[in-house]
Design an enzyme around this catalytic site. Structure first.
Site, PDB file in Angstrom:
ATOM      1  N   LYS A  32      -2.416   4.298  -2.516  1.00 50.83           N
ATOM      2  CA  LYS A  32      -2.234   2.758  -2.137  1.00 50.83           C
ATOM      3  C   LYS A  32      -3.685   2.554  -2.219  1.00 50.83           C
ATOM      4  O   LYS A  32      -4.602   1.658  -2.122  1.00 50.83           O
ATOM      5  CB  LYS A  32      -1.313   2.304  -1.265  1.00 50.83           C
ATOM      6  CG  LYS A  32      -0.283   3.217  -2.186  1.00 50.83           C
ATOM      7  CD  LYS A  32       0.848   2.939  -0.656  1.00 50.83           C
ATOM      8  CE  LYS A  32       0.865   3.783   0.276  1.00 50.83           C
ATOM      9  NZ  LYS A  32       1.247   4.784   0.201  1.00 50.83           N
ATOM     10  N   ARG A  71       6.699  13.267   5.339  1.00 52.41           N
ATOM     11  CA  ARG A  71       6.323  12.036   5.122  1.00 52.41           C
ATOM     12  C   ARG A  71       7.291  11.628   4.210  1.00 52.41           C
ATOM     13  O   ARG A  71       7.227  10.866   4.477  1.00 52.41           O
ATOM     14  CB  ARG A  71       4.874  12.005   4.935  1.00 52.41           C
ATOM     15  CG  ARG A  71       3.888  11.901   6.533  1.00 52.41           C
ATOM     16  CD  ARG A  71       2.872  12.205   6.065  1.00 52.41           C
ATOM     17  NE  ARG A  71       1.650  11.162   5.216  1.00 52.41           N
ATOM     18  CZ  ARG A  71       0.757  11.490   4.733  1.00 52.41           C
ATOM     19  NH1 ARG A  71       0.562  12.750   4.856  1.00 52.41           N
ATOM     20  NH2 ARG A  71       0.577  10.903   4.515  1.00 52.41           N
ATOM     21  N   ARG A 114      -7.067  16.003  -0.081  1.00 49.51           N
ATOM     22  CA  ARG A 114      -7.377  14.968   0.874  1.00 49.51           C
ATOM     23  C   ARG A 114      -8.247  15.122   1.935  1.00 49.51           C
ATOM     24  O   ARG A 114      -8.772  15.767   2.798  1.00 49.51           O
ATOM     25  CB  ARG A 114      -6.649  13.514   1.018  1.00 49.51           C
ATOM     26  CG  ARG A 114      -6.921  12.693   1.692  1.00 49.51           C
ATOM     27  CD  ARG A 114      -6.539  10.677   1.921  1.00 49.51           C
ATOM     28  NE  ARG A 114      -5.273  11.415   2.430  1.00 49.51           N
ATOM     29  CZ  ARG A 114      -4.307  10.920   2.739  1.00 49.51           C
ATOM     30  NH1 ARG A 114      -4.750   9.537   2.059  1.00 49.51           N
ATOM     31  NH2 ARG A 114      -3.483  10.855   3.542  1.00 49.51           N
ATOM     32  N   ARG A 138      -6.830  14.979   7.483  1.00 47.61           N
ATOM     33  CA  ARG A 138      -6.215  14.061   8.344  1.00 47.61           C
ATOM     34  C   ARG A 138      -4.945  15.034   8.505  1.00 47.61           C
ATOM     35  O   ARG A 138      -4.993  15.855   8.662  1.00 47.61           O
ATOM     36  CB  ARG A 138      -5.332  12.882   7.977  1.00 47.61           C
ATOM     37  CG  ARG A 138      -6.511  12.058   7.437  1.00 47.61           C
ATOM     38  CD  ARG A 138      -5.557  10.439   6.693  1.00 47.61           C
ATOM     39  NE  ARG A 138      -4.644  10.235   6.572  1.00 47.61           N
ATOM     40  CZ  ARG A 138      -3.521   9.293   6.142  1.00 47.61           C
ATOM     41  NH1 ARG A 138      -4.639   8.716   5.377  1.00 47.61           N
ATOM     42  NH2 ARG A 138      -2.617   9.273   6.052  1.00 47.61           N
ATOM     43  N   ARG A 144       7.242  -0.653   4.798  1.00 47.76           N
ATOM     44  CA  ARG A 144       7.792   0.028   4.274  1.00 47.76           C
ATOM     45  C   ARG A 144       9.035   0.593   4.878  1.00 47.76           C
ATOM     46  O   ARG A 144      10.017   1.426   4.955  1.00 47.76           O
ATOM     47  CB  ARG A 144       6.885   1.394   4.318  1.00 47.76           C
ATOM     48  CG  ARG A 144       6.296   1.268   5.728  1.00 47.76           C
ATOM     49  CD  ARG A 144       5.524   3.433   6.000  1.00 47.76           C
ATOM     50  NE  ARG A 144       4.033   2.483   6.003  1.00 47.76           N
ATOM     51  CZ  ARG A 144       3.458   3.785   5.568  1.00 47.76           C
ATOM     52  NH1 ARG A 144       3.998   4.946   4.825  1.00 47.76           N
ATOM     53  NH2 ARG A 144       1.787   3.469   5.420  1.00 47.76           N
TER      54      ARG A 144
HETATM   55  P1  AP5 Z   1      -4.655   7.569  -0.719  1.00 46.90           P
HETATM   56  O1  AP5 Z   1      -5.442   6.574  -1.907  1.00 46.90           O
HETATM   57  O2  AP5 Z   1      -5.134   8.344   0.161  1.00 46.90           O
HETATM   58  O3  AP5 Z   1      -3.212   7.480  -1.383  1.00 46.90           O
HETATM   59  P2  AP5 Z   1      -1.615   6.191  -0.060  1.00 46.90           P
HETATM   60  O4  AP5 Z   1      -1.240   5.949  -1.377  1.00 46.90           O
HETATM   61  O5  AP5 Z   1      -3.111   5.365   0.758  1.00 46.90           O
HETATM   62  O6  AP5 Z   1      -1.960   7.603   0.656  1.00 46.90           O
HETATM   63  P3  AP5 Z   1      -1.607   7.578   2.388  1.00 46.90           P
HETATM   64  O7  AP5 Z   1      -1.686   9.466   3.070  1.00 46.90           O
HETATM   65  O8  AP5 Z   1      -2.938   7.008   2.809  1.00 46.90           O
HETATM   66  O9  AP5 Z   1      -0.250   6.885   2.547  1.00 46.90           O
HETATM   67  P4  AP5 Z   1       0.722   6.923   3.683  1.00 46.90           P
HETATM   68  O10 AP5 Z   1       1.166   5.798   3.143  1.00 46.90           O
HETATM   69  O11 AP5 Z   1       1.805   9.025   4.281  1.00 46.90           O
HETATM   70  O12 AP5 Z   1      -0.304   6.708   4.574  1.00 46.90           O
HETATM   71  P5  AP5 Z   1      -1.326   5.713   5.953  1.00 46.90           P
HETATM   72  O13 AP5 Z   1      -2.280   6.045   6.036  1.00 46.90           O
HETATM   73  O14 AP5 Z   1      -0.414   4.475   5.620  1.00 46.90           O
HETATM   74  O15 AP5 Z   1      -5.196   9.601  -2.430  1.00 46.90           O
HETATM   75  C1  AP5 Z   1      -4.749  10.410  -1.486  1.00 46.90           C
HETATM   76  C2  AP5 Z   1      -5.069  11.306  -2.413  1.00 46.90           C
HETATM   77  O16 AP5 Z   1      -5.066  11.357  -3.490  1.00 46.90           O
HETATM   78  C3  AP5 Z   1      -6.589  11.333  -1.937  1.00 46.90           C
HETATM   79  O17 AP5 Z   1      -7.380  12.160  -2.113  1.00 46.90           O
HETATM   80  C4  AP5 Z   1      -7.648   9.957  -3.503  1.00 46.90           C
HETATM   81  O18 AP5 Z   1      -8.589  10.584  -3.594  1.00 46.90           O
HETATM   82  C5  AP5 Z   1      -6.927  11.078  -4.574  1.00 46.90           C
HETATM   83  N1  AP5 Z   1      -6.527   9.853  -5.439  1.00 46.90           N
HETATM   84  C6  AP5 Z   1      -6.379   8.422  -5.387  1.00 46.90           C
HETATM   85  N2  AP5 Z   1      -5.583   8.686  -6.662  1.00 46.90           N
HETATM   86  C7  AP5 Z   1      -5.306   8.690  -7.842  1.00 46.90           C
HETATM   87  C8  AP5 Z   1      -5.719   9.271  -8.360  1.00 46.90           C
HETATM   88  N3  AP5 Z   1      -5.525   8.338  -9.785  1.00 46.90           N
HETATM   89  N4  AP5 Z   1      -5.595  10.376  -9.725  1.00 46.90           N
HETATM   90  C9  AP5 Z   1      -6.162  11.774  -8.986  1.00 46.90           C
HETATM   91  N5  AP5 Z   1      -6.594  11.534  -7.640  1.00 46.90           N
HETATM   92  C10 AP5 Z   1      -6.369  10.981  -6.447  1.00 46.90           C
HETATM   93  O19 AP5 Z   1       0.081   5.942   7.033  1.00 46.90           O
HETATM   94  C11 AP5 Z   1      -0.148   6.715   7.602  1.00 46.90           C
HETATM   95  C12 AP5 Z   1       0.929   6.750   9.147  1.00 46.90           C
HETATM   96  O20 AP5 Z   1       0.392   6.014   9.768  1.00 46.90           O
HETATM   97  C13 AP5 Z   1       1.889   7.252   8.436  1.00 46.90           C
HETATM   98  O21 AP5 Z   1       2.612   8.241   8.351  1.00 46.90           O
HETATM   99  C14 AP5 Z   1       2.911   6.173   9.877  1.00 46.90           C
HETATM  100  O22 AP5 Z   1       2.864   7.305  10.955  1.00 46.90           O
HETATM  101  C15 AP5 Z   1       2.608   5.555  10.186  1.00 46.90           C
HETATM  102  N6  AP5 Z   1       1.930   3.794   9.839  1.00 46.90           N
HETATM  103  C16 AP5 Z   1       0.842   3.270   8.904  1.00 46.90           C
HETATM  104  N7  AP5 Z   1       1.697   2.372   8.354  1.00 46.90           N
HETATM  105  C17 AP5 Z   1       2.980   1.865   8.923  1.00 46.90           C
HETATM  106  C18 AP5 Z   1       4.306   1.190   8.611  1.00 46.90           C
HETATM  107  N8  AP5 Z   1       4.374  -0.059   8.088  1.00 46.90           N
HETATM  108  N9  AP5 Z   1       5.300   1.049   9.659  1.00 46.90           N
HETATM  109  C19 AP5 Z   1       5.392   2.127  10.486  1.00 46.90           C
HETATM  110  N10 AP5 Z   1       4.479   3.982  10.966  1.00 46.90           N
HETATM  111  C20 AP5 Z   1       3.531   2.767   9.643  1.00 46.90           C
END
Ligand code: AP5
Length: 219
Positions: free
Chosen positions: A19, A177, A133, A166, A94
């Site tokens: 994402k 997660r 990552r 991270r 989410r």
């Molecule tokens: P990346 O693009 O970083 O993936 P992502 O889907 O953004 O994953 P996140 O871990 O950031 O999502 P998340 O939803 O768990 O965390 P968030 O920060 O939102 O890609 C991942 C890796 O894969 C990278 O190394 C990239 O290079 C690689 N990659 C990407 N695409 C690729 C491809 N096509 N091929 C190969 N490699 C690839 O949230 C963190 C925390 O915040 C949550 O756990 C929660 O505690 C809190 N939080 C955030 N939002 C909310 C909410 N709405 N409600 C409640 N708590 C929340």
């Protein structure tokens, strides 16, 4: 490719689905702000603000931050001037409660979502991506130890800062997660399918190919 007309977007998908990677470049192409709740929360933790202190323990355990905190944070963000002509929400909503809160906030602004992109990736690939990552603590850029290496090992290409893993990318927290995602987000996917907003994109292809598919889905 011409710019699609859809500019009020949600990117939905499990942790590691790509994402953030896709949102950064697609928001840029569409000329709308990339609003990542994960990035906003991490910045609050870093600044040691009241929100950051509250959110910290949930994030480190791989749990969701309570809906009311996140809903308020996003509603405020969407009233800022740069969101007038659109936005790309990454990681919000989410839960179904968040989905309904978003709809209410947009109703008040006399607007609505144009589309919800949902990324599908196998569990094995999600674990590979997250545990490999590396992130820049300064500018937020993401890398991967195998599939997206920086030019100089351990150093951010964009700003020169030292890359880190991270805190929530350890194997144990990643598994938690993924479980939380399955449990909390299934109803939300049905909700958007019912509203005819959901567009599924395979997220396990090369980064450029996923981007092409997203833009195609937005045409
Ligand atoms: P990346 O693009 O970083 O993936 P992502 O889907 O953004 O994953 P996140 O871990 O950031 O999502 P998340 O939803 O768990 O965390 P968030 O920060 O939102 O890609 C991942 C890796 O894969 C990278 O190394 C990239 O290079 C690689 N990659 C990407 N695409 C690729 C491809 N096509 N091929 C190969 N490699 C690839 O949230 C963190 C925390 O915040 C949550 O756990 C929660 O505690 C809190 N939080 C955030 N939002 C909310 C909410 N709405 N409600 C409640 N708590 C929340």
């Amino acid at each position: 490719m011409s710019s699609p007309g859809k500019t009020r977007l949600v990117f939905l998908g499990p942790p590691g689905a790509g994402k953030g990677t896709q949102a950064a470049s697609i928001a840029d192409k569409l000329g709308v702000p990339h609003v990542s709740t994960g990035d906003i929360l991490r910045a609050a933790v870093k600044a040691d603000s009241p929100l950051g202190r509250e959110a910290h323990r949930y994030m480190n355990a791989g749990q969701l931050v309570p809906d009311e905190l996140v809903n308020r944070m996003v509603a405020e963000r969407l009233t800022q001037a740069d969101c007038t002509n659109g936005f790309l929400l990454d990681g919000f909503p989410r839960t179904l409660v968040q989905g309904r809160a978003l709809e209410e906030a947009l109703n008040k602004m006399k607007t609505a979502l144009d589309a919800v992109i949902s990324f599908d990736v196998s569990r094995q690939e999600l674990i590979r991506r997250l545990t490999g990552r590396r992130a820049c603590p300064e500018c937020g850029a993401n890398y991967h130890v195998e599939s997206l290496k920086p030019k100089i090992e351990g150093i951010c290409d964009r700003c020169g800062a030292k890359l880190v893993q991270r805190a929530d990318d350890s194997l144990e927290t990643v598994e938690n997660r993924l479980e939380v995602y399955q449990r909390e987000t299934a109803d939300l996917i049905d909700y958007y399918r019912g509203q005819n907003l959901l567009k599924k994109v395979p997220g396990d292809l090369a980064i450029e190919e996923v981007q092409r598919r997203v833009l195609e889905a937005l045409e």
